[in-house]
Design a protein around this motif. Structure first.
Motif, PDB file in Angstrom:
ATOM      1  N   ALA A   1       0.848  -1.196   0.000  1.00 13.75           N
ATOM      2  CA  ALA A   1       0.000   0.000   0.000  1.00 13.75           C
ATOM      3  C   ALA A   1       0.875   1.235   0.000  1.00 13.75           C
ATOM      4  O   ALA A   1       1.907   1.280   0.680  1.00 13.75           O
ATOM      5  CB  ALA A   1      -0.905   0.018   1.233  1.00 13.75           C
ATOM      6  N   VAL A   2       0.476   2.237  -0.757  1.00 15.30           N
ATOM      7  CA  VAL A   2       1.097   3.561  -0.698  1.00 15.30           C
ATOM      8  C   VAL A   2       0.064   4.494  -0.076  1.00 15.30           C
ATOM      9  O   VAL A   2      -1.087   4.543  -0.521  1.00 15.30           O
ATOM     10  CB  VAL A   2       1.505   4.060  -2.098  1.00 15.30           C
ATOM     11  N   HIS A   3       0.477   5.217   0.958  1.00 20.54           N
ATOM     12  CA  HIS A   3      -0.474   6.021   1.724  1.00 20.54           C
ATOM     13  C   HIS A   3       0.134   7.372   2.062  1.00 20.54           C
ATOM     14  O   HIS A   3       1.331   7.486   2.320  1.00 20.54           O
ATOM     15  CB  HIS A   3      -0.853   5.281   3.013  1.00 20.54           C
ATOM     16  N   ASP A   4      -0.713   8.400   2.060  1.00 17.28           N
ATOM     17  CA  ASP A   4      -0.281   9.734   2.458  1.00 17.28           C
ATOM     18  C   ASP A   4      -0.058   9.776   3.971  1.00 17.28           C
ATOM     19  O   ASP A   4      -0.959   9.406   4.742  1.00 17.28           O
ATOM     20  CB  ASP A   4      -1.343  10.782   2.095  1.00 17.28           C
ATOM     21  N   GLY A   5       1.103  10.258   4.388  1.00 17.91           N
ATOM     22  CA  GLY A   5       1.384  10.361   5.809  1.00 17.91           C
ATOM     23  C   GLY A   5       0.467  11.309   6.543  1.00 17.91           C
ATOM     24  O   GLY A   5       0.350  11.253   7.768  1.00 17.91           O
ATOM     25  N   VAL A   6      -0.210  12.194   5.794  1.00 16.31           N
ATOM     26  CA  VAL A   6      -1.097  13.180   6.420  1.00 16.31           C
ATOM     27  C   VAL A   6      -2.569  12.807   6.239  1.00 16.31           C
ATOM     28  O   VAL A   6      -3.441  13.661   6.210  1.00 16.31           O
ATOM     29  CB  VAL A   6      -0.821  14.600   5.876  1.00 16.31           C
ATOM     30  N   ARG A   7      -2.827  11.501   6.140  1.00 16.57           N
ATOM     31  CA  ARG A   7      -4.206  10.982   6.227  1.00 16.57           C
ATOM     32  C   ARG A   7      -4.294  10.135   7.499  1.00 16.57           C
ATOM     33  O   ARG A   7      -4.198   8.901   7.454  1.00 16.57           O
ATOM     34  CB  ARG A   7      -4.568  10.143   5.001  1.00 16.57           C
ATOM     35  N   PRO A   8      -4.459  10.778   8.652  1.00 15.97           N
ATOM     36  CA  PRO A   8      -4.390  10.061   9.922  1.00 15.97           C
ATOM     37  C   PRO A   8      -5.703   9.444  10.396  1.00 15.97           C
ATOM     38  O   PRO A   8      -5.736   8.844  11.469  1.00 15.97           O
ATOM     39  CB  PRO A   8      -3.963  11.162  10.902  1.00 15.97           C
ATOM     40  N   LEU A   9      -6.770   9.581   9.611  1.00 12.19           N
ATOM     41  CA  LEU A   9      -8.087   9.135  10.072  1.00 12.19           C
ATOM     42  C   LEU A   9      -8.660   8.007   9.219  1.00 12.19           C
ATOM     43  O   LEU A   9      -9.846   7.706   9.308  1.00 12.19           O
ATOM     44  CB  LEU A   9      -9.067  10.312  10.073  1.00 12.19           C
TER      45      LEU A   9
ATOM     46  N   GLU B   1     -14.779   1.628  -2.153  1.00 14.04           N
ATOM     47  CA  GLU B   1     -15.468   2.727  -1.498  1.00 14.04           C
ATOM     48  C   GLU B   1     -14.608   3.282  -0.359  1.00 14.04           C
ATOM     49  O   GLU B   1     -14.251   2.577   0.579  1.00 14.04           O
ATOM     50  CB  GLU B   1     -16.811   2.266  -0.933  1.00 14.04           C
ATOM     51  N   GLY B   2     -14.272   4.568  -0.475  1.00 17.24           N
ATOM     52  CA  GLY B   2     -13.484   5.220   0.552  1.00 17.24           C
ATOM     53  C   GLY B   2     -14.370   5.754   1.670  1.00 17.24           C
ATOM     54  O   GLY B   2     -15.434   5.211   1.948  1.00 17.24           O
ATOM     55  N   ASP B   3     -13.931   6.831   2.301  1.00 13.24           N
ATOM     56  CA  ASP B   3     -14.663   7.381   3.431  1.00 13.24           C
ATOM     57  C   ASP B   3     -14.411   8.883   3.465  1.00 13.24           C
ATOM     58  O   ASP B   3     -13.263   9.330   3.334  1.00 13.24           O
ATOM     59  CB  ASP B   3     -14.182   6.730   4.731  1.00 13.24           C
ATOM     60  N   TYR B   4     -15.463   9.666   3.650  1.00 10.63           N
ATOM     61  CA  TYR B   4     -15.308  11.123   3.671  1.00 10.63           C
ATOM     62  C   TYR B   4     -14.496  11.593   4.880  1.00 10.63           C
ATOM     63  O   TYR B   4     -13.957  12.704   4.872  1.00 10.63           O
ATOM     64  CB  TYR B   4     -16.674  11.807   3.649  1.00 10.63           C
ATOM     65  N   ARG B   5     -14.378  10.767   5.898  1.00  9.73           N
ATOM     66  CA  ARG B   5     -13.543  11.127   7.051  1.00  9.73           C
ATOM     67  C   ARG B   5     -12.061  10.948   6.756  1.00  9.73           C
ATOM     68  O   ARG B   5     -11.221  11.430   7.521  1.00  9.73           O
ATOM     69  CB  ARG B   5     -13.922  10.265   8.262  1.00  9.73           C
ATOM     70  N   ASN B   6     -11.749  10.277   5.678  1.00 13.94           N
ATOM     71  CA  ASN B   6     -10.358   9.987   5.312  1.00 13.94           C
ATOM     72  C   ASN B   6      -9.726  11.220   4.657  1.00 13.94           C
ATOM     73  O   ASN B   6      -9.281  11.187   3.517  1.00 13.94           O
ATOM     74  CB  ASN B   6     -10.322   8.777   4.385  1.00 13.94           C
ATOM     75  N   LEU B   7      -9.683  12.308   5.382  1.00 14.41           N
ATOM     76  CA  LEU B   7      -9.227  13.560   4.795  1.00 14.41           C
ATOM     77  C   LEU B   7      -7.707  13.648   4.773  1.00 14.41           C
ATOM     78  O   LEU B   7      -7.009  13.082   5.624  1.00 14.41           O
ATOM     79  CB  LEU B   7      -9.831  14.755   5.536  1.00 14.41           C
ATOM     80  N   LYS B   8      -7.215  14.376   3.791  1.00 16.19           N
ATOM     81  CA  LYS B   8      -5.783  14.656   3.661  1.00 16.19           C
ATOM     82  C   LYS B   8      -5.530  16.041   4.236  1.00 16.19           C
ATOM     83  O   LYS B   8      -6.032  17.044   3.712  1.00 16.19           O
ATOM     84  CB  LYS B   8      -5.358  14.598   2.195  1.00 16.19           C
ATOM     85  N   ILE B   9      -4.770  16.113   5.303  1.00 20.22           N
ATOM     86  CA  ILE B   9      -4.548  17.392   5.973  1.00 20.22           C
ATOM     87  C   ILE B   9      -3.683  18.288   5.094  1.00 20.22           C
ATOM     88  O   ILE B   9      -2.529  17.964   4.800  1.00 20.22           O
ATOM     89  CB  ILE B   9      -3.917  17.173   7.353  1.00 20.22           C
ATOM     90  N   THR B  10      -4.267  19.400   4.679  1.00 22.71           N
ATOM     91  CA  THR B  10      -3.596  20.320   3.767  1.00 22.71           C
ATOM     92  C   THR B  10      -3.657  21.756   4.259  1.00 22.71           C
ATOM     93  O   THR B  10      -2.711  22.524   4.055  1.00 22.71           O
ATOM     94  CB  THR B  10      -4.244  20.237   2.361  1.00 22.71           C
ATOM     95  N   THR B  11      -4.751  22.129   4.910  1.00 25.74           N
ATOM     96  CA  THR B  11      -4.961  23.500   5.361  1.00 25.74           C
ATOM     97  C   THR B  11      -5.235  23.513   6.872  1.00 25.74           C
ATOM     98  O   THR B  11      -5.558  22.482   7.463  1.00 25.74           O
ATOM     99  CB  THR B  11      -6.160  24.140   4.637  1.00 25.74           C
TER     100      THR B  11
END
Length: 214
Positions: free
Chosen positions: A89-97, A185-195
């Motif tokens: 798996a490749v995953h963004d380090g700033v998707r903590p949820l 199917e993903g999840d809307y809580r799976n946000l990428k912290i950007t702002t």
């Protein structure tokens, strides 16, 4: 983000964002064998200091990233050495949820189909820009791609042996010329912290999850 440090090191309920992300993968029922954190060379020492401050930390390996995301993923693959079998798996380090359900479903889909990504349907209307103005797109046929993005290891290695693409946006765009991409199917809580607003939302979601024991 406008912060005084890289966003993956920002405190989220008292602990670095990246630590929350690591724990999401370590806590699944998949039995993930190796966790590899890819960071710029000048951030490795900071991360090691944070790990010492916030122990216990899930066991993981470190790899030095490259000048681009593409190069950094390639460095992470190199860390796997001669391994050729398995699902990665490749995953963004700033998707903590990221919910365990999404992680496990994406791994399973990649195991069955070779390549899979988590994605959600857009909530807002979407328009495409053209020289004549703009026109509406059918959002039921569109997906907002998240991570994790999971692949059979030998397939991802093949993709990253090719030259870096100018159109590179994510790992699925590297692999898709070699293999179809299955959508999970993903999840809307799976946000990428950007702002900064993302940090506020992440704190609320994480606190709510902890209160609910999930």
């Amino acid at each position: 983000m406008g912060a005084d440090r890289p966003k993956q090191f920002l405190p989220l309920l008292g602990e670095p964002v990246l630590l929350h992300t690591l724990r999401r993968f370590a806590a699944t029922e998949l039995g993930v064998r190796r966790l590899i954190v890819v960071l710029p060379a000048d951030q490795l020492a900071t991360w090691q200091e944070l790990c010492a401050q916030h122990a216990p930390v899930p066991p993981h390996e470190l790899a030095t990233g490259g000048a681009t995301r593409w190069a950094s993923v390639r460095q992470g693959l190199a860390q796997l050495g001669q391994e050729t079998e398995g699902t990665v798996a490749v995953h963004d380090g700033v998707r903590p949820l990221t919910p365990a359900r999404v992680i496990e479903a994406t791994f399973a889909a990649a195991y069955n189909h070779g390549a899979a990504v988590a994605a959600v349907v857009p909530k807002d209307s979407v328009r495409n820009l053209s020289q004549q103005g703009s026109y509406a797109l059918n959002r039921s046929r569109l997906r907002l791609v998240q991570t994790p993005q999971c692949f059979e290891l030998h397939l991802l290695r093949r993709a990253y042996q090719l030259p870096e693409l100018n159109t590179f946006t994510d790992d699925a765009s590297v692999v898709e010329d070699l293999h179809p991409i299955y959508i999970v199917e993903g999840d809307y809580r799976n946000l990428k912290i950007t702002t900064p607003e993302d940090m506020l939302l992440a704190e609320v979601l994480l606190r709510t999850a902890e209160e609910n024991g999930s």
